[in-house]
Design an enzyme around this catalytic site. Structure first.
Site, PDB file in Angstrom:
ATOM      1  N   ASP A 226       0.878  -1.167   0.000  1.00  0.00           N
ATOM      2  CA  ASP A 226       0.000   0.000   0.000  1.00  0.00           C
ATOM      3  C   ASP A 226       0.916   1.218   0.000  1.00  0.00           C
ATOM      4  O   ASP A 226       1.498   1.575   1.019  1.00  0.00           O
ATOM      5  CB  ASP A 226      -0.887  -0.035   1.256  1.00  0.00           C
ATOM      6  CG  ASP A 226      -1.682   1.248   1.446  1.00  0.00           C
ATOM      7  OD1 ASP A 226      -1.634   2.131   0.570  1.00  0.00           O
ATOM      8  OD2 ASP A 226      -2.353   1.368   2.492  1.00  0.00           O
TER       9      ASP A 226
ATOM     10  N   ASP B 219     -12.695   4.970   2.048  1.00  0.00           N
ATOM     11  CA  ASP B 219     -11.252   5.053   2.280  1.00  0.00           C
ATOM     12  C   ASP B 219     -10.798   6.510   2.257  1.00  0.00           C
ATOM     13  O   ASP B 219     -10.689   7.116   1.195  1.00  0.00           O
ATOM     14  CB  ASP B 219     -10.525   4.231   1.199  1.00  0.00           C
ATOM     15  CG  ASP B 219      -9.005   4.256   1.365  1.00  0.00           C
ATOM     16  OD1 ASP B 219      -8.499   4.959   2.253  1.00  0.00           O
ATOM     17  OD2 ASP B 219      -8.321   3.556   0.591  1.00  0.00           O
TER      18      ASP B 219
HETATM   19  N1  LIG Z   1      -5.989   8.930  15.143  1.00  0.00           N
HETATM   20  C1  LIG Z   1      -6.163   9.681  14.041  1.00  0.00           C
HETATM   21  N2  LIG Z   1      -7.167  10.574  13.969  1.00  0.00           N
HETATM   22  C2  LIG Z   1      -7.331  11.350  12.883  1.00  0.00           C
HETATM   23  N3  LIG Z   1      -6.561  11.292  11.808  1.00  0.00           N
HETATM   24  C3  LIG Z   1      -5.540  10.412  11.810  1.00  0.00           C
HETATM   25  C4  LIG Z   1      -5.287   9.564  12.916  1.00  0.00           C
HETATM   26  N4  LIG Z   1      -4.210   8.799  12.628  1.00  0.00           N
HETATM   27  C5  LIG Z   1      -3.820   9.155  11.400  1.00  0.00           C
HETATM   28  N5  LIG Z   1      -4.604  10.129  10.901  1.00  0.00           N
HETATM   29  C6  LIG Z   1      -4.495  10.806   9.607  1.00  0.00           C
HETATM   30  O1  LIG Z   1      -4.648   9.852   8.579  1.00  0.00           O
HETATM   31  C7  LIG Z   1      -3.917  10.279   7.424  1.00  0.00           C
HETATM   32  C8  LIG Z   1      -3.044   9.164   6.946  1.00  0.00           C
HETATM   33  O2  LIG Z   1      -3.843   8.080   6.663  1.00  0.00           O
HETATM   34  P1  LIG Z   1      -3.282   6.856   5.847  1.00  0.00           P
HETATM   35  O3  LIG Z   1      -1.995   6.414   6.428  1.00  0.00           O
HETATM   36  O4  LIG Z   1      -4.379   5.890   5.741  1.00  0.00           O
HETATM   37  O5  LIG Z   1      -3.051   7.576   4.457  1.00  0.00           O
HETATM   38  P2  LIG Z   1      -2.258   7.083   3.203  1.00  0.00           P
HETATM   39  O6  LIG Z   1      -2.579   5.664   2.958  1.00  0.00           O
HETATM   40  O7  LIG Z   1      -0.840   7.425   3.371  1.00  0.00           O
HETATM   41  O8  LIG Z   1      -2.830   8.021   2.095  1.00  0.00           O
HETATM   42  P3  LIG Z   1      -3.656   7.705   0.743  1.00  0.00           P
HETATM   43  O9  LIG Z   1      -4.396   6.446   0.983  1.00  0.00           O
HETATM   44  O10 LIG Z   1      -4.520   8.898   0.600  1.00  0.00           O
HETATM   45  O11 LIG Z   1      -2.634   7.644  -0.303  1.00  0.00           O
HETATM   46  C9  LIG Z   1      -3.082  11.458   7.857  1.00  0.00           C
HETATM   47  O12 LIG Z   1      -3.706  12.639   7.379  1.00  0.00           O
HETATM   48  C10 LIG Z   1      -3.136  11.379   9.365  1.00  0.00           C
HETATM   49  O13 LIG Z   1      -3.033  12.668   9.942  1.00  0.00           O
HETATM   50 MG   LIG Z   2      -4.159   4.672   1.926  1.00  0.00          MG
END
Ligand SMILES: Nc1ncnc2c1ncn2[C@@H]1O[C@H](COP(=O)(O)OP(=O)(O)OP(=O)(O)O)[C@@H](O)[C@H]1O
Ligand SMILES: [Mg+2]
Lengths: 184, 520
Positions: free
Chosen positions: B8, B193
């Site tokens: 991912d 998502d």
């Molecule tokens: N406990 C939480 N409460 C609110 N937001 C959170 C929390 N933990 C992480 N995030 C937010 O979730 C986001 C990251 O999510 P995730 O890791 O799923 O994204 P990603 O997979 O990197 O991005 P994408 O799927 O869009 O490419 C960040 O903006 C982070 O600030």
């Molecule tokens: Mg993601």
């Protein structure tokens, strides 16, 4: 026979005849099958023939076959489309371009001509006219757009398409009567 | 045999998992962490660091630290989105030779593909260390709403990183696969998502290992980053109000605010208020140090977040409509992505579907778990599972007057082949240029241009007389091939659209060398 070998034989055989199969044959169903048996039949065929599950050397052939199976399901799963297809099948048409079947449904574009009608009455004829255009039934398109214009005389989009339809009707007098484009 | 993993590749964080046919394992680094920041920091000379170490560098050297490269990948430099984020990043964004968006750090230009390749190499190495075997193949996930160019650029990143990409898989579809692996009931499921950079919603039907995507919709510029920016902008206003200083051009200070904003957002997921304290934010005009303090409560956050959440819900209702279902027919809703930990978002989803979302799966890991399962299936041609995905956006060709004639409508199941007949538009026309576009607007200007080619040697004739059949094919890999055939002579040309936007082979080979040098 091993499962792998059986699959190889099945894909190779189907590949030779797939162009001659109608949608029911592609889903291994009778033409009078119940609507509710279409989806399960498609699922079975998917598991058996999806290219992801085919041996590497046969991926391209499986992809070709499965494209046809997918198309069969796309048409037969909608009862309205199935009905129209059944009519065509009686005339020997086994595969259709489904752009024609699709044209009545909404398209989400900003300047979508199908949104041009302002009244309920005009809309009915207008949409019929547009799907006639899509299916190259120009004479019928001219008639329907004229009907639509009776309800909305000032509609510029209607006027523009009427011109197009009239021109097309003149230019293509002896087009096939079949409302669908037949595949090669 | 080398192993195939599921990756991912996220905007903020990346995760890698491995499925051996029996158990799925989300891979941890030596410190036991399974989530790896998608951050690459360029040091002086030719050195780079990736992941946590790079993220640490973000607040003191933001101009050398690239995060969210995924937002740039496969984008045209001129696109409104790129122009908008150009104003927000601490590093430069410049125009590349394919009119693509590239990154400038310390006078050096990098493609987003390279930056992502660094992240991929980091994940590959982490996996190899944990599994004690070489890892050369991967299923890599992308947002479902990614267009063809963004997908191709992601494939290129894999190639630069020395990974064979078995499949580009849609993130929500991967999540559904992970869910269906555990839960075998026949059902309709919605996957919501919301990650760091993108929002996706997909509606699927699951039945005995058969996964059929009914519709998908999304916004590739709507994610946690946007919530962070909304808070940051509020903080900038606060600094102005209380200290009389406009810091919208001071990148180091802004990066500090942004970090604090994200932390506050995360705090508010569990606490009613969040205290922000940034000692030594920056100096004011008199040279005095500003120590910034502020308290953000849930009500403030709600006000900032509501417009963004409303945008998500609007997209969700579109997807439900496209699937020809009502919310009542959707038996379950799966939340994926870090942002869905925000109670406001859970509330909004629960209200929309009228049921509590599933929370049995780890929202950070579920996408990579699904990718790992698919990697195993593709390697072993598992007959028990079939995944039928759709094209997320419509595809068509340009016609007279800047309009688009759609050939494959969005949400059509793949593989698919569809064609349409066009005629010449001028008298004595001897060639036809086929220009391929992707998007939902009926106008070329508002859609993404994917590539073009020319059908030559047409017999001079009156306009409308010669017919050309244009055929679009998308295979199970999601790769689009477009061909045009002169119906009179049977002569035809075709092209793979991916080739139109690809970095050239020599470009990629060069990048491969430099990327490996830097990360060794
Ligand atoms: N406990 C939480 N409460 C609110 N937001 C959170 C929390 N933990 C992480 N995030 C937010 O979730 C986001 C990251 O999510 P995730 O890791 O799923 O994204 P990603 O997979 O990197 O991005 P994408 O799927 O869009 O490419 C960040 O903006 C982070 O600030
Ligand atoms: Mg993601």
């Amino acid at each position: 026979m091993s499962q792998e070998l059986r699959k190889t034989v099945r894909i190779n055989t189907l590949y030779e005849i797939v162009d001659d199969l109608d949608y029911y044959q592609l889903l291994k169903q009778k033409t009078n099958c119940k609507q509710s048996s279409i989806a399960p039949a498609f699922q079975l065929q998917s598991k058996a023939l999806h290219p992801d599950n085919a041996p590497s050397a046969l991926k391209d052939k499986a992809n070709y076959i499965f494209t046809a199976i997918n198309e069969a399901f796309r048409i037969l799963k909608e009862p309205q489309n199935r009905l129209e297809y059944d009519g065509l099948l009686k005339n020997g048409v086994i595969r259709v371009e489904d752009t024609a079947l699709r044209s009545g449904s909404e398209r989400s574009s900003a300047n979508d001509p199908s949104k041009a009608a302002q009244t309920e009455q005009s809309k009915k004829y207008w949409l019929m006219g547009l799907s006639d255009m899509d299916a190259e039934r120009y004479d019928s398109a001219v008639m329907n757009i004229k009907f639509a214009l009776q309800f909305e005389r000032e509609n510029e989009v209607f006027q523009e398409w009427l011109e197009k339809a009239q021109k097309a009707a003149q230019e293509a007098p002896k087009k096939e009567k079949n409302p669908f484009k037949i595949r090669l | 045999m080398s192993l195939a993993v599921g990756i991912d590749l996220g905007t903020s964080n990346s995760v890698v998992s491995y499925f051996d046919g029996d158990k799925v394992q989300t891979i941890a680094d030596k410190e036991g962490r399974t989530i790896h920041p998608s951050v690459v920091a360029y040091g002086y000379g030719n050195t780079t660091v990736v992941g946590y170490r790079a993220k640490q560098q973000m607040s003191y050297a933001p101009e050398n630290t690239i995060s969210s490269a995924k937002r740039l990948i496969g984008q045209h430099f001129d696109s409104p989105e790129i122009q908008r984020i150009r104003k927000l990043t601490s590093w430069g964004i410049v125009k590349g030779i394919h009119n693509d968006a590239r990154i400038r750090v310390q006078g050096q230009i990098y493609t987003p593909q390279e930056v992502s390749a660094h992240v991929l190499i980091h994940l590959k190495k982490t996996a190899e260390e944990a599994l004690h075997k070489p890892v050369n193949q991967a299923v890599i996930t992308v947002p479902a709403y990614f267009n063809d160019q963004q997908r191709q650029a992601t494939r290129d990143a894999a190639e630069i990183a020395g990974l064979e990409c078995l499949r580009i898989l849609n993130e929500p579809t991967a999540a559904a696969l992970a869910y269906g692996h555990q839960n075998k009931t026949t059902q309709h499921i919605a996957v919501f998502d919301l990650g760091g950079g993108t929002f996706d919603i997909s509606i699927l039907r699951i039945k005995d290992g058969f996964y059929e995507v009914l519709s998908t919709a999304g916004d590739t510029f709507l994610g946690g980053d946007d919530f962070d920016w909304a808070i940051t902008e509020e903080l900038i206003r606060q600094v102005k109000q209380h200290h009389g200083l406009d810091i919208s051009k001071r990148y180091v200070a802004q990066a500090k605010l942004r970090k604090a904003a994200e932390e506050a957002k995360i705090t508010l997921s569990t606490e009613p208020t969040a205290q922000l304290a940034i000692p030594s934010l920056t100096r004011n005009k008199n040279g005095e140090m500003i120590h910034f303090q502020h308290t953000l409560n849930r009500r403030d956050f709600r006000a900032l977040a509501t417009p963004l959440i409303d945008r998500c819900i609007e997209v969700v209702s579109k997807a439900i409509q496209e699937a020809q279902l009502s919310t009542l027919q959707v038996e379950n809703c799966l939340l994926v992505g870090g942002m869905t930990r925000t109670p406001l978002i859970r509330e909004a989803v629960e209200k929309f579907f009228g049921r509590t979302p599933i929370s049995s799966l780890n929202p950070d890991e579920v996408v990579s778990v699904g990718a790992a399962i698919q990697a195993y299936n593709l390697q072993h041609q598992n007959n028990e599972t079939v995944l039928l995905d759709v094209t997320p956006q419509s595809l068509g060709v340009a016609t007279q007057g800047g309009f688009i004639s759609t050939i494959i409508t969005k949400n059509t199941s793949i593989p698919v082949e569809q064609s349409q007949i066009f005629t010449t538009t001028r008298d004595n026309q001897t060639e036809v240029r086929i220009k391929v576009y992707q998007g939902e607007s009926g106008k070329t200007k508002e859609n993404t241009f994917l590539g073009d080619f020319v059908l030559k040697d047409i017999r001079p004739a009156l306009r409308g007389e010669i017919e050309v059949r244009v055929t679009f094919q998308i295979d199970a890999d999601g790769i689009l091939q477009v061909s045009a055939k002169n119906e009179e002579t049977g002569s035809a040309v075709s092209m793979y659209i991916e080739e139109a936007n690809k970095l050239s082979q020599s470009e990629k080979n060069n990048l491969k060398e430099t990327v490996y040098e830097e990360s060794s």
